[in-house]
Each structure stands twice: as C-alpha cells, then as structure tokens.
Design a protein around this motif. Structure first.
Motif, PDB file in Angstrom:
ATOM      1  N   ASP A  73     -21.637  -7.714 -55.561  1.00  0.00           N
ATOM      2  CA  ASP A  73     -21.079  -6.934 -56.673  1.00  0.00           C
ATOM      3  C   ASP A  73     -19.680  -7.406 -57.066  1.00  0.00           C
ATOM      4  O   ASP A  73     -19.043  -6.833 -57.937  1.00  0.00           O
ATOM      5  CB  ASP A  73     -21.059  -5.442 -56.329  1.00  0.00           C
ATOM      6  CG  ASP A  73     -20.094  -5.106 -55.194  1.00  0.00           C
ATOM      7  OD1 ASP A  73     -19.399  -6.016 -54.672  1.00  0.00           O
ATOM      8  OD2 ASP A  73     -20.030  -3.922 -54.804  1.00  0.00           O
ATOM      9  N   GLY A  74     -19.187  -8.470 -56.409  1.00  0.00           N
ATOM     10  CA  GLY A  74     -17.868  -9.017 -56.733  1.00  0.00           C
ATOM     11  C   GLY A  74     -16.733  -8.430 -55.924  1.00  0.00           C
ATOM     12  O   GLY A  74     -15.598  -8.883 -56.043  1.00  0.00           O
ATOM     13  N   SER A  75     -17.009  -7.408 -55.117  1.00  0.00           N
ATOM     14  CA  SER A  75     -15.936  -6.828 -54.307  1.00  0.00           C
ATOM     15  C   SER A  75     -15.519  -7.823 -53.212  1.00  0.00           C
ATOM     16  O   SER A  75     -16.321  -8.619 -52.727  1.00  0.00           O
ATOM     17  CB  SER A  75     -16.366  -5.494 -53.703  1.00  0.00           C
ATOM     18  OG  SER A  75     -17.462  -5.685 -52.827  1.00  0.00           O
ATOM     19  N   VAL A  76     -14.248  -7.740 -52.860  1.00  0.00           N
ATOM     20  CA  VAL A  76     -13.670  -8.678 -51.900  1.00  0.00           C
ATOM     21  C   VAL A  76     -13.200  -7.911 -50.670  1.00  0.00           C
ATOM     22  O   VAL A  76     -12.550  -6.882 -50.785  1.00  0.00           O
ATOM     23  CB  VAL A  76     -12.476  -9.426 -52.538  1.00  0.00           C
ATOM     24  CG1 VAL A  76     -11.809 -10.343 -51.535  1.00  0.00           C
ATOM     25  CG2 VAL A  76     -12.934 -10.205 -53.764  1.00  0.00           C
ATOM     26  N   SER A  77     -13.556  -8.434 -49.489  1.00  0.00           N
ATOM     27  CA  SER A  77     -13.045  -7.856 -48.248  1.00  0.00           C
ATOM     28  C   SER A  77     -12.408  -8.966 -47.431  1.00  0.00           C
ATOM     29  O   SER A  77     -12.818 -10.124 -47.497  1.00  0.00           O
ATOM     30  CB  SER A  77     -14.159  -7.161 -47.463  1.00  0.00           C
ATOM     31  OG  SER A  77     -15.180  -8.080 -47.144  1.00  0.00           O
ATOM     32  N   HIS A  78     -11.392  -8.613 -46.692  1.00  0.00           N
ATOM     33  CA  HIS A  78     -10.679  -9.589 -45.873  1.00  0.00           C
ATOM     34  C   HIS A  78     -11.470  -9.900 -44.616  1.00  0.00           C
ATOM     35  O   HIS A  78     -12.180  -9.055 -44.081  1.00  0.00           O
ATOM     36  CB  HIS A  78      -9.286  -9.067 -45.525  1.00  0.00           C
ATOM     37  CG  HIS A  78      -8.428  -8.905 -46.736  1.00  0.00           C
ATOM     38  ND1 HIS A  78      -7.825  -9.957 -47.366  1.00  0.00           N
ATOM     39  CD2 HIS A  78      -8.116  -7.806 -47.457  1.00  0.00           C
ATOM     40  CE1 HIS A  78      -7.167  -9.522 -48.416  1.00  0.00           C
ATOM     41  NE2 HIS A  78      -7.331  -8.209 -48.496  1.00  0.00           N
ATOM     42  N   GLY A  79     -11.367 -11.145 -44.167  1.00  0.00           N
ATOM     43  CA  GLY A  79     -12.033 -11.537 -42.940  1.00  0.00           C
ATOM     44  C   GLY A  79     -13.263 -12.385 -43.202  1.00  0.00           C
ATOM     45  O   GLY A  79     -13.558 -12.766 -44.327  1.00  0.00           O
ATOM     46  N   THR A  80     -13.947 -12.674 -42.121  1.00  0.00           N
ATOM     47  CA  THR A  80     -15.085 -13.579 -42.170  1.00  0.00           C
ATOM     48  C   THR A  80     -16.288 -12.948 -41.495  1.00  0.00           C
ATOM     49  O   THR A  80     -16.191 -11.894 -40.881  1.00  0.00           O
ATOM     50  CB  THR A  80     -14.772 -14.882 -41.407  1.00  0.00           C
ATOM     51  OG1 THR A  80     -14.652 -14.570 -40.018  1.00  0.00           O
ATOM     52  CG2 THR A  80     -13.500 -15.526 -41.889  1.00  0.00           C
ATOM     53  N   TYR A  81     -17.392 -13.641 -41.573  1.00  0.00           N
ATOM     54  CA  TYR A  81     -18.504 -13.299 -40.711  1.00  0.00           C
ATOM     55  C   TYR A  81     -18.054 -13.612 -39.282  1.00  0.00           C
ATOM     56  O   TYR A  81     -17.332 -14.596 -39.058  1.00  0.00           O
ATOM     57  CB  TYR A  81     -19.730 -14.159 -41.039  1.00  0.00           C
ATOM     58  CG  TYR A  81     -20.413 -13.790 -42.329  1.00  0.00           C
ATOM     59  CD1 TYR A  81     -21.175 -12.642 -42.413  1.00  0.00           C
ATOM     60  CD2 TYR A  81     -20.299 -14.604 -43.441  1.00  0.00           C
ATOM     61  CE1 TYR A  81     -21.816 -12.311 -43.593  1.00  0.00           C
ATOM     62  CE2 TYR A  81     -20.939 -14.286 -44.626  1.00  0.00           C
ATOM     63  CZ  TYR A  81     -21.697 -13.132 -44.693  1.00  0.00           C
ATOM     64  OH  TYR A  81     -22.334 -12.796 -45.859  1.00  0.00           O
ATOM     65  N   PRO A  82     -18.464 -12.822 -38.294  1.00  0.00           N
ATOM     66  CA  PRO A  82     -18.007 -13.074 -36.913  1.00  0.00           C
ATOM     67  C   PRO A  82     -18.287 -14.496 -36.419  1.00  0.00           C
ATOM     68  O   PRO A  82     -17.467 -15.090 -35.739  1.00  0.00           O
ATOM     69  CB  PRO A  82     -18.774 -12.040 -36.092  1.00  0.00           C
ATOM     70  CG  PRO A  82     -19.098 -10.948 -37.053  1.00  0.00           C
ATOM     71  CD  PRO A  82     -19.290 -11.627 -38.387  1.00  0.00           C
TER      72      PRO A  82
END
Length: 113
Positions: A58-67
C-alpha cells in the motif's frame, strides 16, 4: 547469457587499514577488466550509513528489515556471463583482489528483464 551476483559481507574483508588503498585499486582493476570484456552489469556496496526500510504494497514505509536480511552489507557486482564456469573464474579474480571469499549466486532468467 546468465547474470551472476558476486558478493561478500563487510566483516569478511579483514585487511589492515594500510592495505585498503591497494585492495581498492586491485578490485577496481578487476571491474575495469570486466567492463572491457563486456560482462559488467553493475556493482557497488551497501551504504551502511543509510538505514533500510520496508515498503508495503500500500506504499506505507516501516523502518527496519526482514529479520533474515538484518546483516545485509558489503560489496557486490553483477556480471553477465556465458557459463557458471566463467562466473567461478571471475569470482576468483574478485576474491583475490578483495582478499576475501566471494559468494556466487545465479539470477533466474526473466525474458523481460
């Protein structure tokens, strides 16, 4: 022709600081040779100073990565080569220049890429 990813994680390169200029020049010589041979696609290094983010559908951005990719760092190049044997030879040249082992991975074929 197949594209190959040749890469190493940053902690694998354990050379003394005074040797880094020579290692950098040796690596650039191999890349210049790959360009001259017409097999170089692109390359570089992951910028560890810029934090990764995940972008959702949906275009939302979250900080971090896949583990499983938390430790993605280091240098890489992509070469387009006629065989895995050629990829192994180029990987060995890069390993010698960088003074550390390289991972070799093959990209899947996508006729539209």
């Amino acid at each position: 022709m197949t594209k190959f990813l040749i890469s190493f994680p940053a902690p694998a390169m354990t050379v003394p600081a005074e040797d880094l200029p020579a290692v950098g020049e040796a690596a650039r010589q191999v890349i210049r040779a790959a360009k001259a041979a017409g097999v170089y696609v692109f390359g570089g290094g992951i910028n560890g100073a810029v934090a990764p983010v995940r972008v959702a559908p949906d275009g939302s951005v979250s900080h971090g990565t896949y583990p499983q990719t938390r430790e993605l760092d280091g240098g890489f190049c992509v070469l387009e080569l006629p065989s895995r044997e050629d990829a192994l030879l180029w990987s060995a040249r890069i390993a010698a220049a960088c003074r550390c082992a390289q991972e070799l991975r093959e990209f899947g074929d996508d006729p539209e890429s």
